[in-house]
Design an enzyme around this catalytic site. Structure first.
Site, short mmCIF file in Angstrom:
data_model
loop_
_atom_site.label_atom_id
_atom_site.label_comp_id
_atom_site.label_asym_id
_atom_site.label_seq_id
_atom_site.Cartn_x
_atom_site.Cartn_y
_atom_site.Cartn_z
N TRP A 37 36.32 109.83 61.05
CA TRP A 37 37.59 109.18 60.68
C TRP A 37 38.36 109.99 59.64
O TRP A 37 39.58 109.98 59.62
CB TRP A 37 37.42 107.71 60.35
CG TRP A 37 36.71 107.27 59.12
CD1 TRP A 37 35.73 107.93 58.44
CD2 TRP A 37 36.91 106.03 58.41
NE1 TRP A 37 35.30 107.19 57.38
CE2 TRP A 37 36.01 106.01 57.33
CE3 TRP A 37 37.76 104.94 58.59
CZ2 TRP A 37 35.93 104.94 56.44
CZ3 TRP A 37 37.68 103.88 57.71
CH2 TRP A 37 36.78 103.88 56.65
N ASP A 161 29.85 102.86 52.95
CA ASP A 161 28.40 102.99 52.83
C ASP A 161 27.70 101.91 51.99
O ASP A 161 26.78 101.27 52.45
CB ASP A 161 28.06 104.36 52.22
CG ASP A 161 28.68 105.52 53.00
OD1 ASP A 161 29.44 105.28 53.95
OD2 ASP A 161 28.39 106.68 52.66
N TRP A 342 31.97 102.26 47.16
CA TRP A 342 32.59 101.13 47.85
C TRP A 342 32.29 99.80 47.19
O TRP A 342 32.43 98.75 47.81
CB TRP A 342 32.15 101.11 49.32
CG TRP A 342 32.73 102.24 50.11
CD1 TRP A 342 32.14 103.45 50.37
CD2 TRP A 342 34.03 102.31 50.73
NE1 TRP A 342 32.99 104.25 51.11
CE2 TRP A 342 34.14 103.58 51.34
CE3 TRP A 342 35.10 101.43 50.82
CZ2 TRP A 342 35.29 103.98 52.04
CZ3 TRP A 342 36.24 101.83 51.52
CH2 TRP A 342 36.32 103.09 52.11
N GLU A 385 38.84 111.35 45.99
CA GLU A 385 38.29 110.63 47.14
C GLU A 385 38.63 109.14 47.05
O GLU A 385 38.98 108.51 48.03
CB GLU A 385 36.76 110.83 47.15
CG GLU A 385 36.04 110.21 48.31
CD GLU A 385 34.54 110.47 48.28
OE1 GLU A 385 34.05 111.03 47.27
OE2 GLU A 385 33.85 110.14 49.26
C1 DGY Z 1 27.81 110.46 52.91
O1 DGY Z 1 27.03 111.40 53.07
O2 DGY Z 1 28.07 109.96 51.82
C2 DGY Z 1 28.53 109.96 54.05
O3 DGY Z 1 29.27 108.83 53.75
C3 DGY Z 1 27.67 109.73 55.24
O4 DGY Z 1 28.51 109.67 56.32
#
Ligand code: DGY
Length: 414
Positions: A37, A161, A342, A385
């Protein structure tokens, strides 16, 4: 505060700098491969100043589509020891090798916007892409939809995540047998902004389980150690179905199958309603518990044309607790953390998707507010990010492709 023209130039520079030739990495160092994505958002960003390059990005992504239609979440174009877990751990097959799971299906949503921006320039690309996107959506319906509701088999498949949505499902995963391993993410980024070790142990346990099944997706769904419904992916998939059907109709295709999938997903929306929370919520299919988290899934309902007056007041109350965009977890939740990935931060990319929903539902004032807050956050914290939603400070990786893309396509536009 940095001026818009300077930020425009810097955003383009970031996308160019992260371009590895046909694909774009999310950021140098922390994420050295093509992520599904991220890549589509990068394409959307490129489309503002280099449309041919934008279409190439999506073509490269779909070149790694599996025989069953899945488009993998990571494509390991060039082995890089700076990232863990790499292709040797995943063993997802393919040339170049890939991971064994997918990621939120935003391609049809953004490809439609790109195409409608310049139909002549995009016609050949969208015509070639259309059947591939149909095959990917079919994969979602066959392998990641249970009783009409979209599910994820790994928190990484959701893209969010360590969000609180997954706490119940993760508690049921035994991460005690994964052995020694060396995380690389915390060598690039402050560990307090990343998932914890207990999360990584469990992420790996789920990968090892899928790998032991040879990534047979029917088995991953039926026997994998983690299985939760995901309202965020559900609403993204539903919106993507509507967009795919619109693309197909424009191309003169028979879209009955795609419309049927959209109908199935739409009919199941009430099943994601958690009455105690007063919002759409994730549900752990293993333990039979709601996540009880006012999170991104609820916010993305507008994207799919779904609205619920009872939820609006809950959501705006949560939004009013922060200053810069939509927090990735409820600011009043017990585990809210404004800097940990997150579990609270504001994500420019998520704000943009949520804003597409506000636009669809005619919430003009909310759209304007969210755009202004996201732009301010980028002016304060740069192309990070993600950002602290209380003060806009930068979190996670720097020089991030998708934040640059969101600046160019939405946040930085008047
Ligand atoms: C990470 O490595 O943090 C990624 O989100 C996995 O896709």
């Amino acid at each position: 505060m940095t001026m818009t023209v300077e930020l425009d130039a810097r955003a383009k520079e970031i996308l160019r700098g992260n371009d590895r030739g046909g694909y774009t990495v999310p950021t140098h160092g922390l994420y050295p491969y093509q992520w599904n994505w991220d890549s589509v958002f990068s394409a959307w960003g490129f489309s503002t100043f280099d449309l041919p390059r934008a279409w190439v990005e999506i073509e490269t992504l779909f070149a790694s589509q599996k025989a069953d239609g899945m488009v993998p979440h990571i494509i390991f174009h060039q082995v890089d020891p700076g990232y863990f877990p790499g292709p040797d751990v995943w063993q997802g097959g393919g040339e170049p090798p890939t991971s064994g799971i997918s990621q939120p299906p935003v391609a049809a949503i953004l490809a439609r916007l790109m195409w409608e921006g310049d139909r002549d320039a995009g016609r050949a690309a969208i015509t070639a892409l259309y059947p591939k996107m149909v095959a990917w959506h079919r994969w979602w319906m066959e392998h990641r939809v249970v009783d009409g509701v979209a599910v994820v088999t790994h928190p990484w498949e959701s893209g969010r995540d360590n969000c609180p949505d997954w706490d119940h499902g993760m508690a049921g995963v035994d991460g005690s047998n994964v052995g020694e391993y060396h995380r690389r993410d915390t060598g690039h980024v402050d560990a307090d902004m990343r998932p914890k070790k207990i999360d990584y142990d469990r992420y790996l346990a789920i990968v090892y389980a899928g790998r032991s099944m040879g990534w047979d997706q029917a088995r991953v769904l039926a026997e994998g150690p983690f299985l939760m419904t995901d309202p965020a992916v559900h609403f993204i998939l539903l919106r993507a179905m509507d967009d795919l059907a619109a693309i197909g109709r424009d191309l003169g295709q028979d879209v009955a199958e795609v419309e049927g999938w959209a109908e199935t997903l739409r009919a199941a929306v009430p099943d994601m309603w958690n009455p105690d929370l007063g919002a759409y919520d994730a549900y752990d299919l293993k333990s039979g518990q709601w996540a009880n988290n006012l999170g991104t899934g609820a916010w993305l309902s507008y994207l799919a044309g779904v609205e619920n007056a009872a939820m609006d007041a809950r959501l705006t109350k949560a939004w009013d607790k922060v200053r810069y965009g939509i927090p990735s977890a409820d600011p009043e939740g017990a585990t809210f953390n404004p800097k940990r990935y997150w579990r609270g931060p504001s994500w420019a990319v998520m704000n943009a998707l949520i804003a597409l929903g506000f636009q669809r539902m005619g919430h003009e004032a909310w759209d304007a507010r969210l755009r202004r807050e996201t732009a301010d956050m980028i002016r304060i914290g740069g192309f990070a990010e993600y950002h602290d939603p209380l003060d806009g400070s930068p979190c996670g990786g720097a020089n991030f492709s998708w934040t640059a893309a969101i600046w160019l396509t939405w946040a930085g536009r008047d």
